[in-house]
Write an enzyme that holds these catalytic residues in place. Structure first.
Site, PDB file in Angstrom:
ATOM      1  N   GLY A  12      -0.157  -8.659   2.698  1.00 46.10           N
ATOM      2  CA  GLY A  12       0.227  -9.669   1.713  1.00 46.10           C
ATOM      3  C   GLY A  12       1.520 -10.399   2.084  1.00 46.10           C
ATOM      4  O   GLY A  12       1.718 -11.559   1.710  1.00 46.10           O
TER       5      GLY A  12
ATOM      6  N   LEU B 121       1.310  -6.253  -0.536  1.00 50.18           N
ATOM      7  CA  LEU B 121       1.023  -5.799  -1.891  1.00 50.18           C
ATOM      8  C   LEU B 121       1.593  -4.402  -2.093  1.00 50.18           C
ATOM      9  O   LEU B 121       1.577  -3.577  -1.174  1.00 50.18           O
ATOM     10  CB  LEU B 121      -0.487  -5.796  -2.156  1.00 50.18           C
ATOM     11  CG  LEU B 121      -1.217  -7.121  -1.938  1.00 50.18           C
ATOM     12  CD1 LEU B 121      -2.613  -7.070  -2.546  1.00 50.18           C
ATOM     13  CD2 LEU B 121      -0.451  -8.306  -2.489  1.00 50.18           C
TER      14      LEU B 121
ATOM     15  N   ASN C 197      -3.364  -6.396   8.198  1.00 46.61           N
ATOM     16  CA  ASN C 197      -3.738  -5.061   8.686  1.00 46.61           C
ATOM     17  C   ASN C 197      -4.582  -4.280   7.679  1.00 46.61           C
ATOM     18  O   ASN C 197      -4.663  -3.052   7.756  1.00 46.61           O
ATOM     19  CB  ASN C 197      -2.468  -4.269   9.014  1.00 46.61           C
ATOM     20  CG  ASN C 197      -1.596  -4.047   7.785  1.00 46.61           C
ATOM     21  OD1 ASN C 197      -1.541  -4.904   6.914  1.00 46.61           O
ATOM     22  ND2 ASN C 197      -0.923  -2.916   7.704  1.00 46.61           N
ATOM     23  N   GLU C 198      -5.218  -4.973   6.730  1.00 51.16           N
ATOM     24  CA  GLU C 198      -5.906  -4.290   5.629  1.00 51.16           C
ATOM     25  C   GLU C 198      -6.877  -3.207   6.101  1.00 51.16           C
ATOM     26  O   GLU C 198      -6.958  -2.133   5.504  1.00 51.16           O
ATOM     27  CB  GLU C 198      -6.671  -5.310   4.751  1.00 51.16           C
ATOM     28  CG  GLU C 198      -5.807  -6.042   3.738  1.00 51.16           C
ATOM     29  CD  GLU C 198      -4.984  -7.174   4.321  1.00 51.16           C
ATOM     30  OE1 GLU C 198      -4.994  -7.366   5.550  1.00 51.16           O
ATOM     31  OE2 GLU C 198      -4.316  -7.864   3.538  1.00 51.16           O
TER      32      GLU C 198
HETATM   33  C1  LIG Z   1     -11.985  -6.691  -2.530  1.00 52.74           C
HETATM   34  C2  LIG Z   1     -10.481  -6.656  -2.436  1.00 52.74           C
HETATM   35  C3  LIG Z   1      -9.962  -5.555  -1.628  1.00 52.74           C
HETATM   36  C4  LIG Z   1      -8.485  -5.301  -1.714  1.00 52.74           C
HETATM   37  C5  LIG Z   1      -7.669  -6.220  -0.905  1.00 52.74           C
HETATM   38  C6  LIG Z   1      -6.225  -5.813  -0.911  1.00 52.74           C
HETATM   39  C7  LIG Z   1      -5.409  -6.622   0.049  1.00 52.74           C
HETATM   40  C8  LIG Z   1      -4.156  -5.886   0.362  1.00 52.74           C
HETATM   41  C9  LIG Z   1      -3.109  -6.432   0.868  1.00 52.74           C
HETATM   42  C10 LIG Z   1      -1.854  -5.666   1.126  1.00 52.74           C
HETATM   43  O1  LIG Z   1      -0.810  -6.251   1.259  1.00 52.74           O
HETATM   44  S1  LIG Z   1      -1.913  -3.946   1.156  1.00 52.74           S
HETATM   45  C11 LIG Z   1      -0.283  -3.417   1.678  1.00 52.74           C
HETATM   46  C12 LIG Z   1      -0.226  -3.378   3.163  1.00 52.74           C
HETATM   47  N1  LIG Z   1       1.105  -3.039   3.595  1.00 52.74           N
HETATM   48  C13 LIG Z   1       1.357  -2.222   4.592  1.00 52.74           C
HETATM   49  O2  LIG Z   1       0.493  -1.702   5.253  1.00 52.74           O
HETATM   50  C14 LIG Z   1       2.800  -1.945   4.879  1.00 52.74           C
HETATM   51  C15 LIG Z   1       3.123  -0.495   4.761  1.00 52.74           C
HETATM   52  N2  LIG Z   1       4.520  -0.276   5.045  1.00 52.74           N
HETATM   53  C16 LIG Z   1       5.021  -0.207   6.298  1.00 52.74           C
HETATM   54  O3  LIG Z   1       4.361  -0.349   7.286  1.00 52.74           O
HETATM   55  C17 LIG Z   1       6.492   0.075   6.406  1.00 52.74           C
HETATM   56  O4  LIG Z   1       6.933   0.598   5.176  1.00 52.74           O
HETATM   57  C18 LIG Z   1       7.342  -1.165   6.738  1.00 52.74           C
HETATM   58  C19 LIG Z   1       7.061  -2.328   5.797  1.00 52.74           C
HETATM   59  C20 LIG Z   1       7.075  -1.601   8.203  1.00 52.74           C
HETATM   60  C21 LIG Z   1       8.832  -0.787   6.594  1.00 52.74           C
HETATM   61  O5  LIG Z   1       9.097   0.345   7.367  1.00 52.74           O
HETATM   62  P1  LIG Z   1      10.433   1.190   7.100  1.00 52.74           P
HETATM   63  O6  LIG Z   1      10.446   2.298   8.101  1.00 52.74           O
HETATM   64  O7  LIG Z   1      11.610   0.287   7.062  1.00 52.74           O
HETATM   65  O8  LIG Z   1      10.292   1.733   5.616  1.00 52.74           O
HETATM   66  P2  LIG Z   1       9.407   2.968   5.110  1.00 52.74           P
HETATM   67  O9  LIG Z   1      10.191   4.215   5.223  1.00 52.74           O
HETATM   68  O10 LIG Z   1       8.069   2.950   5.763  1.00 52.74           O
HETATM   69  O11 LIG Z   1       9.184   2.590   3.583  1.00 52.74           O
HETATM   70  C22 LIG Z   1      10.237   2.703   2.630  1.00 52.74           C
HETATM   71  C23 LIG Z   1       9.625   3.035   1.299  1.00 52.74           C
HETATM   72  O12 LIG Z   1       8.791   1.952   0.895  1.00 52.74           O
HETATM   73  C24 LIG Z   1       7.486   2.431   0.621  1.00 52.74           C
HETATM   74  N3  LIG Z   1       6.512   1.373   0.954  1.00 52.74           N
HETATM   75  C25 LIG Z   1       6.295   0.802   2.138  1.00 52.74           C
HETATM   76  N4  LIG Z   1       5.340  -0.130   2.047  1.00 52.74           N
HETATM   77  C26 LIG Z   1       4.937  -0.158   0.771  1.00 52.74           C
HETATM   78  C27 LIG Z   1       3.981  -0.916   0.052  1.00 52.74           C
HETATM   79  N5  LIG Z   1       3.217  -1.882   0.625  1.00 52.74           N
HETATM   80  N6  LIG Z   1       3.823  -0.662  -1.256  1.00 52.74           N
HETATM   81  C28 LIG Z   1       4.564   0.285  -1.872  1.00 52.74           C
HETATM   82  N7  LIG Z   1       5.498   1.034  -1.243  1.00 52.74           N
HETATM   83  C29 LIG Z   1       5.681   0.822   0.055  1.00 52.74           C
HETATM   84  C30 LIG Z   1       7.338   3.648   1.515  1.00 52.74           C
HETATM   85  O13 LIG Z   1       6.311   4.479   1.058  1.00 52.74           O
HETATM   86  C31 LIG Z   1       8.704   4.257   1.374  1.00 52.74           C
HETATM   87  O14 LIG Z   1       8.737   4.911   0.100  1.00 52.74           O
HETATM   88  P3  LIG Z   1       9.516   6.294  -0.112  1.00 52.74           P
HETATM   89  O15 LIG Z   1       8.904   7.280   0.845  1.00 52.74           O
HETATM   90  O16 LIG Z   1      10.948   5.983   0.202  1.00 52.74           O
HETATM   91  O17 LIG Z   1       9.263   6.649  -1.537  1.00 52.74           O
END
Ligand SMILES: CCCCCCC/C=C/C(=O)SCCNC(=O)CCNC(=O)[C@H](O)C(C)(C)COP(=O)(O)OP(=O)(O)OC[C@H]1O[C@@H](n2cnc3c(N)ncnc32)[C@H](O)[C@@H]1OP(=O)(O)O
Length: 292
Positions: free
Chosen positions: A143, A98, A167-168
């Site tokens: 997600g 997400l 990993n939430e």
């Molecule tokens: C009662 C209900 C409760 C709520 C339930 C909600 C359920 C939630 C589900 C979810 O899916 S929450 C999202 C979980 N995702 C993560 O934890 C992933 C986080 N990201 C990473 O670990 C890494 O980015 C990566 C995917 C392994 C990629 O690594 P890489 O080194 O290639 O890139 P980065 O430099 O880390 O990221 C680039 C750029 O993208 C931004 N970003 C990363 N992930 C997200 C994301 N999920 N959403 C929005 N943006 C994201 C990151 O911040 C970087 O941005 P900038 O610094 O370039 O602006």
């Protein structure tokens, strides 16, 4: 109702439905489905490959979710396609899950619209009549992992950086019951309990061992393996396979459908809490700092 809402979002996003609809058509040539979803149809084989293209990390923004939902619906309604491969157009990242910015600093109406779209994508995937195979060619947390768990079969590239899992808890948030149920249906109760509480992200060998994925293969064989899996599954008569899938999965989706509105309200009130907003902001900061 959800699709109407989704179309509304697309139109607001300036996406032309005519172009999008044509893109999921049956031509054998590669076409761009929309900005963020590429579809490579192979009409002769009855298989389409959907490639995620929402840089930098294929996070599920509202627009990306909406495009995926509409694309899946088009394919579902087009009897040419009996199997779909889900993969990333950017090897290295399957999907970051997400989009954190959709859940931070927005208003309740936005959170509600966003969560309805997340629910809709899961419903479309989980009880699709088509054979869905995830060709996981990159990291796939939360997600992103849910999308692959909703498929019928998962092939993961053998690269230690490509971790999968829900990993939430590491973000200070809680996977909702239908994320949990999807995981439990895949790897069982005990393994899910541990994985969910600890927010485990499994590298390939462990993912295979625990059952998060069905096969781990060299990176350059992910798509061809997914293709050969679909081809085997296509040999099963559709009606028998579809009824069996429905028998296995319907109770899980019915559970969400009957409390869909309550689930949205629950998400909105949870995500709007100051403490949760702070946790998410800190997590976003941590991702930024990782770079510097
Ligand atoms: C009662 C209900 C409760 C709520 C339930 C909600 C359920 C939630 C589900 C979810 O899916 S929450 C999202 C979980 N995702 C993560 O934890 C992933 C986080 N990201 C990473 O670990 C890494 O980015 C990566 C995917 C392994 C990629 O690594 P890489 O080194 O290639 O890139 P980065 O430099 O880390 O990221 C680039 C750029 O993208 C931004 N970003 C990363 N992930 C997200 C994301 N999920 N959403 C929005 N943006 C994201 C990151 O911040 C970087 O941005 P900038 O610094 O370039 O602006």
């Amino acid at each position: 109702m959800a699709l109407v809402a989704a179309r509304g979002t697309l139109l607001r996003a300036g996406v032309r439905l005519g172009t999008e609809a044509a893109a999921c058509g049956r031509n054998g040539t590669r076409r761009s489905a929309s900005h963020r979803v590429l579809v490579e149809p192979d009409a002769a084989a009855g298989i389409a490959t959907i490639k995620f293209k929402n840089p930098p990390v294929n996070s599920l923004t509202l627009e990306f979710l909406t495009e995926l939902i509409i694309c899946l619906e088009k394919l579902e309604n087009d009897k040419t396609f009996r199997g779909v491969i889900l993969t990333s157009n950017s090897p290295g990242i399957f999907s970051a899950g997400l989009d954190l910015r959709e859940m931070c600093g927005k208003n309740p109406a936005h959170y509600a619209e966003y969560w309805r779209a997340v629910q809709e994508l899961w419903l479309k995937l989980y009880v699709s009549n088509m054979i869905l195979v995830a060709a996981i060619n990159g990291a796939s947390p939360a997600g992103g992992c849910l999308m692959s768990l909703s498929c019928d079969y998962r092939v993961l590239a053998d690269n230690p950086r490509y971790k999968v899992g829900l990993n939430e808890t590491l973000l200070g948030i809680v996977a909702p019951f239908w994320f949990r149920d999807t995981l439990v249906n895949t790897i069982g109760h005990r393994a899910s309990e541990r994985a969910l509480q600890l927010g485990l992200l499994f590298p390939p060998a462990e993912a295979l061992q625990v059952g998060m994925v069905d096969q781990v293969v060299p990176e350059d064989q992910v798509h061809s393996t997914a293709l050969s899996v679909i081809t085997q599954w296509l040999a099963i008569p559709d009606h028998a396979r579809q009824l069996t899938k429905s028998m296995m999965r319907k109770a899980t989706t019915d559970n969400l459908i009957k409390q869909r509105e309550a689930d949205i309200q629950n998400f909105v009130s949870f995500i709007s809490r100051d403490s949760i907003q702070k946790s998410l902001q800190m997590y976003i900061e941590k991702l930024k700092q990782k770079k510097s």
